[in-house]
Write a protein that holds these residues in place. Structure first.
Motif, PDB file in Angstrom:
ATOM      1  N   ASP A 135      10.108  -6.219  -8.880  1.00 43.40           N
ATOM      2  CA  ASP A 135      10.383  -5.084  -9.893  1.00 43.40           C
ATOM      3  C   ASP A 135      11.467  -4.227  -9.160  1.00 43.40           C
ATOM      4  N   PRO A 136      12.729  -4.499  -9.506  1.00 40.01           N
ATOM      5  CA  PRO A 136      13.876  -4.030  -8.796  1.00 40.01           C
ATOM      6  C   PRO A 136      13.893  -2.416  -9.006  1.00 40.01           C
ATOM      7  N   GLU A 137      13.203  -1.915 -10.221  1.00 43.42           N
ATOM      8  CA  GLU A 137      13.232  -0.753 -10.422  1.00 43.42           C
ATOM      9  C   GLU A 137      12.040   0.003  -9.924  1.00 43.42           C
ATOM     10  N   GLY A 138      11.155  -0.568  -9.196  1.00 46.70           N
ATOM     11  CA  GLY A 138       9.798  -0.002  -8.765  1.00 46.70           C
ATOM     12  C   GLY A 138      10.353   1.259  -7.806  1.00 46.70           C
ATOM     13  N   GLU A 139       9.240   1.968  -7.856  1.00 42.42           N
ATOM     14  CA  GLU A 139       8.986   3.246  -6.882  1.00 42.42           C
ATOM     15  C   GLU A 139       9.241   2.891  -5.587  1.00 42.42           C
ATOM     16  N   ILE A 140       9.991   3.552  -4.632  1.00 40.23           N
ATOM     17  CA  ILE A 140       9.657   3.437  -3.365  1.00 40.23           C
ATOM     18  C   ILE A 140       8.877   4.456  -2.649  1.00 40.23           C
ATOM     19  N   ILE A 141       7.997   3.884  -2.287  1.00 43.69           N
ATOM     20  CA  ILE A 141       6.738   4.829  -1.358  1.00 43.69           C
ATOM     21  C   ILE A 141       6.738   4.310  -0.012  1.00 43.69           C
ATOM     22  N   GLU A 142       6.161   5.110   0.882  1.00 41.83           N
ATOM     23  CA  GLU A 142       6.017   4.939   2.419  1.00 41.83           C
ATOM     24  C   GLU A 142       5.036   3.861   2.609  1.00 41.83           C
ATOM     25  N   PRO A 143       5.499   3.095   3.480  1.00 41.85           N
ATOM     26  CA  PRO A 143       4.510   1.920   3.877  1.00 41.85           C
ATOM     27  C   PRO A 143       3.052   2.160   4.183  1.00 41.85           C
ATOM     28  N   ASP A 144       3.013   3.259   4.764  1.00 41.87           N
ATOM     29  CA  ASP A 144       1.495   3.760   5.202  1.00 41.87           C
ATOM     30  C   ASP A 144       0.692   4.390   4.197  1.00 41.87           C
ATOM     31  N   LEU A 145       1.476   4.993   2.855  1.00 42.10           N
ATOM     32  CA  LEU A 145       0.969   5.576   1.979  1.00 42.10           C
ATOM     33  C   LEU A 145       0.333   4.167   1.081  1.00 42.10           C
ATOM     34  N   MET A 146       1.131   3.081   1.140  1.00 40.06           N
ATOM     35  CA  MET A 146       0.880   2.188   0.285  1.00 40.06           C
ATOM     36  C   MET A 146      -0.515   1.334   0.940  1.00 40.06           C
ATOM     37  N   SER A 147      -0.361   1.307   2.114  1.00 41.83           N
ATOM     38  CA  SER A 147      -1.607   0.563   2.803  1.00 41.83           C
ATOM     39  C   SER A 147      -2.727   1.422   2.550  1.00 41.83           C
ATOM     40  N   ASP A 148      -2.492   2.814   2.640  1.00 37.76           N
ATOM     41  CA  ASP A 148      -3.649   3.735   2.239  1.00 37.76           C
ATOM     42  C   ASP A 148      -4.338   3.421   0.885  1.00 37.76           C
ATOM     43  N   LEU A 149      -3.362   3.556  -0.055  1.00 35.17           N
ATOM     44  CA  LEU A 149      -3.877   3.375  -1.634  1.00 35.17           C
ATOM     45  C   LEU A 149      -4.507   2.023  -1.750  1.00 35.17           C
ATOM     46  N   GLY A 150      -4.133   0.860  -0.980  1.00 36.94           N
ATOM     47  CA  GLY A 150      -4.742  -0.219  -0.945  1.00 36.94           C
ATOM     48  C   GLY A 150      -6.092  -0.184  -0.445  1.00 36.94           C
ATOM     49  N   LYS A 151      -6.327   0.301   0.663  1.00 36.36           N
ATOM     50  CA  LYS A 151      -7.522   0.460   1.044  1.00 36.36           C
ATOM     51  C   LYS A 151      -8.694   1.347   0.446  1.00 36.36           C
ATOM     52  N   TYR A 152      -8.218   2.153  -0.311  1.00 37.89           N
ATOM     53  CA  TYR A 152      -8.961   2.937  -1.379  1.00 37.89           C
ATOM     54  C   TYR A 152      -9.277   2.319  -2.377  1.00 37.89           C
ATOM     55  N   GLY A 153      -8.428   1.108  -2.652  1.00 36.11           N
ATOM     56  CA  GLY A 153      -8.730   0.309  -4.018  1.00 36.11           C
ATOM     57  C   GLY A 153      -8.091   0.758  -5.215  1.00 36.11           C
ATOM     58  N   VAL A 191      -0.372  -7.301   3.060  1.00 35.11           N
ATOM     59  CA  VAL A 191      -1.602  -7.823   3.835  1.00 35.11           C
ATOM     60  C   VAL A 191      -2.678  -6.681   3.566  1.00 35.11           C
ATOM     61  N   TYR A 192      -2.061  -5.170   4.072  1.00 36.65           N
ATOM     62  CA  TYR A 192      -2.981  -4.273   4.453  1.00 36.65           C
ATOM     63  C   TYR A 192      -3.338  -3.789   3.080  1.00 36.65           C
ATOM     64  N   SER A 193      -2.747  -3.741   1.978  1.00 32.14           N
ATOM     65  CA  SER A 193      -2.916  -3.214   0.652  1.00 32.14           C
ATOM     66  C   SER A 193      -3.419  -4.361  -0.509  1.00 32.14           C
ATOM     67  N   ASN A 194      -3.426  -5.446  -0.440  1.00 29.71           N
ATOM     68  CA  ASN A 194      -4.008  -6.181  -1.549  1.00 29.71           C
ATOM     69  C   ASN A 194      -4.683  -7.521  -1.017  1.00 29.71           C
ATOM     70  N   ILE A 195      -5.802  -7.905  -1.876  1.00 27.67           N
ATOM     71  CA  ILE A 195      -6.351  -9.163  -1.456  1.00 27.67           C
ATOM     72  C   ILE A 195      -5.967 -10.175  -1.448  1.00 27.67           C
ATOM     73  N   GLU A 196      -5.062 -10.662  -2.393  1.00 26.15           N
ATOM     74  CA  GLU A 196      -4.334 -11.943  -2.631  1.00 26.15           C
ATOM     75  C   GLU A 196      -3.292 -12.175  -1.186  1.00 26.15           C
ATOM     76  N   ALA A 197      -2.499 -11.027  -0.723  1.00 27.53           N
ATOM     77  CA  ALA A 197      -1.942 -11.189   0.442  1.00 27.53           C
ATOM     78  C   ALA A 197      -2.606 -11.459   1.661  1.00 27.53           C
ATOM     79  N   LEU A 198      -3.884 -10.658   1.751  1.00 27.01           N
ATOM     80  CA  LEU A 198      -4.624 -10.583   3.035  1.00 27.01           C
ATOM     81  C   LEU A 198      -5.429 -12.094   2.951  1.00 27.01           C
ATOM     82  N   MET A 199      -5.818 -12.524   1.821  1.00 23.58           N
ATOM     83  CA  MET A 199      -6.154 -14.201   1.709  1.00 23.58           C
ATOM     84  C   MET A 199      -4.799 -15.027   2.228  1.00 23.58           C
TER      85      MET A 199
END
Lengths: 434, 160
Positions: free
Chosen positions: A280-298, A340-348
């Motif tokens: 998604d080239p128009e996707g919002e740019i967020i900080e990587p640590d925020l991204m993995s935090d969001l992933g950890k909280y589901g 890897v830190y934020s979604n299960i597919e990538a982690l697997m």
């Protein structure tokens, strides 16, 4: 007189011993003894997974480690029948040629220094430094780069690479011109190099010698031309050949090869394709640590569509550019760390590639993949038994046949000629002894 | 496809010695009985059409628990035709043995020493078969699969 040269002589670039029989100043017999830097590369690779072999392959040729990285990756890709994206191939070509430059700069600089031309060494190492900085900006390291991956490279080029690269090449060209003026017509240098360490084309072929050492005899075999790999067939470049097969011809060949390497890099930079970008080239740019935090909280809804920007030399690779340097195959390519830190597919996916007992599993078979290393043909022969570890990895080191011939090349020359002749071999003990 | 001339020619001329021929991954491969290695190598080198002038690589693979256990692998290159050929020669235990190619390519000398060093395969007719990467007192042949990676070697001191 019987005299040992080495194994700790400062003019032996790696650790190596030459046992000479001297008649006055003339070398009558020379027996070359190698193996002082044997680290069991091939045995270790059999115990490691395919991904774990990359750090080992860094340490093969420690002056141009990128070429061995890419050579190993390409061999495994041939086994797995993977196609890497265009952009990745271009990056491989650019970085291979930068490595060729650093290798030749070291070789000529060091052998000039041994003949007393110290300033040449300083100039060339200065130029090498600019190129190492480029490599560092891309891979995060100067020597232990581990940048190659099966199915791609670790990360895309950083922002502003093209501009920096062109600037560094421009400065390197000036250094080469300067060195050319200092050395090529220099009486002392010429007398020490010309007619010394001569090998004929037929001898070189009989010993299996490739690379600049072979081309100095007039034989124009170059893997990049004869068996084009990556995208070398798209660039215009000449294969310089020498005439006499002596040290001076080898010096000239290396000097010209550097010009050609610069030519290839500039062409590659001109036509560097952008390639497919992310979902998604128009996707919002967020900080990587925020991204993995969001992933950890589901809170994962829509997270994959976001872009993350971190420099590619950090732990993860820059996700925004990820797809364009990676093969689409999920069985080979590591997902970026943020995913890897934020979604299960990538982690697997990550788990399946990294963990022991999972890993990349090329089909059963064997493959030999040659690339043109800075010293000649660098081949990887890999036998896979279908498990996650290679059954056998064989590295064909380009300076091995040259060292095999060295004894007979030295015979008949003066004792003092050992130094320039050995310098022109550009022996890299890391790949010679493995 | 052109390179298959090689395979055809070898099959025609050495019908009884060829064990297997394939071109997986577009890499021509011949598995050959060890008795005719020297003849085939001479043929490859001297045939005016093929001109395999390079012995690019020589190594071995230990297929542990398979019979025959070892395979000596040769990679030839013909610069004139841009052909590559892989020649594999199965070698059985005990006393794995194969003819040397040093008479055809002097470069084979060091490669064969390395294979001897790492696998303990003997090359009959080799002029100077001794260890190359390891030292003479080394025990065993480390690239054999039954050599454990963590095995310690006895300490050796100076001789004098």
């Amino acid at each position: 007189m019987f005299l040992n040269v080495g194994p700790a002589h400062p003019a032996t670039h790696g650790v190596i011993q030459i046992r000479t029989e001297l008649d006055g100043e003339i070398v009558r017999k020379a027996d070359v003894e190698i193996g002082y830097l044997h680290r069991a590369f091939e045995k270790h690779c059999e115990e490691a997974t395919y991904t774990q072999c990359f750090p080992y392959s860094d340490r093969l040729n420690y002056v141009s480690p990128l070429i061995s990285n890419f050579g190993f990756a390409a061999a495994v890709e041939t086994l797995m029948d993977l196609q890497v994206p265009e952009r990745c191939n271009y990056i491989r070509v650019i970085l291979s040629e930068i490595s060729r430059l650093t290798d030749h700069l070291t070789c000529i600089g060091a052998s000039a220094m041994e003949l007393g031309a110290f300033s040449v060494f300083l100039y060339m190492v200065k130029a090498r430094e600019w190129l190492y900085e480029l490599i560092e900006s891309v891979t995060g390291a100067r020597l232990t780069i581990s940048y190659g991956r099966v199915g791609g490279v670790k990360a895309d080029l950083p922002e502003g690479f093209e501009k920096e690269c062109r600037a560094a090449l421009k400065k390197t060209r000036e250094v080469l011109k300067e060195v050319d003026e200092l050395l090529t017509g220099n009486r002392i240098f010429y007398d020490r190099m010309r007619g010394v360490g001569v090998i004929s084309a037929s001898d070189a072929i009989a010993y299996g010698i490739t690379g600049p050492f072979l081309r100095s005899t007039g034989e124009a075999y170059d893997v990049r031309k004869a068996f084009p790999y990556f995208v070398y067939d798209r660039f215009e470049f000449d294969v310089p050949v020498g005439e006499h097969g002596d040290n001076y011809s080898r010096y000239l060949v290396r000097m010209e090869e550097m010009q050609q390497a610069i030519r290839i890099i500039e062409q590659a930079l001109d036509s560097l394709p952008e390639g497919p970008t992310n979902v998604d080239p128009e996707g919002e740019i967020i900080e990587p640590d925020l991204m993995s935090d969001l992933g950890k909280y589901g809170k994962t809804s829509g997270l994959l569509k976001n872009e993350v920007l971190i420099p590619p030399t950090l732990q993860g690779s820059e996700k925004r550019y990820h797809d364009r340097v990676a093969a689409p195959s999920k069985e080979a390519w590591l997902p970026p760390k943020e995913q890897v830190y934020s979604n299960i597919e990538a982690l697997m996916n990550h788990f399946k590639i990294i963990m022991l007992g999972h890993g990349l599993r090329p089909p059963e078979g064997e493959v030999y993949f040659p690339v043109e290393g800075a010293n000649g043909e660098l081949g990887f022969y890999i036998v896979s038994d279908g498990t996650d570890r290679p059954w056998r990895v064989r590295c064909h080191p380009p300076c091995f046949p040259i060292m095999a011939a060295l004894g007979s090349i030295l015979e008949g020359d003066q004792m003092a000629d050992i130094v320039p002749t050995f310098g022109s071999v550009n022996m890299i003990a890391g790949e010679l002894d493995r | 496809m052109e390179a298959n001339i090689t395979l055809q020619k070898i099959q025609e001329n050495f019908e009884n010695d060829v064990i297997e021929v394939h071109s997986r991954f577009q890499q021509d491969t011949v598995v050959l009985a060890s008795s005719s290695l020297l003849q085939v190598a001479t043929f490859l080198k001297e045939d005016p059409e093929l001109q395999y002038n390079y012995l690019m690589d020589l190594t071995a693979v230990d297929y542990w628990k398979r019979k025959p256990r070892f395979e000596v692998v040769y990679h030839f290159l013909s610069v004139a035709n841009s052909f590559r050929l892989r020649l594999k020669v199965p070698v059985a235990e005990p006393e794995p043995k194969v003819d040397t190619l040093t008479s055809l390519w002097p470069g084979a000398n060091w490669y064969e020493r390395e294979v001897y060093d790492m696998f303990g395969i003997q090359f009959t007719g080799h002029p100077d078969l001794r260890r190359i990467l390891l030292y003479p007192e080394f025990e065993g042949h480390p690239l054999r699969k039954d050599y454990p990676i963590k095995r310690r070697q006895p300490l050796i001191g100076p001789k004098h």
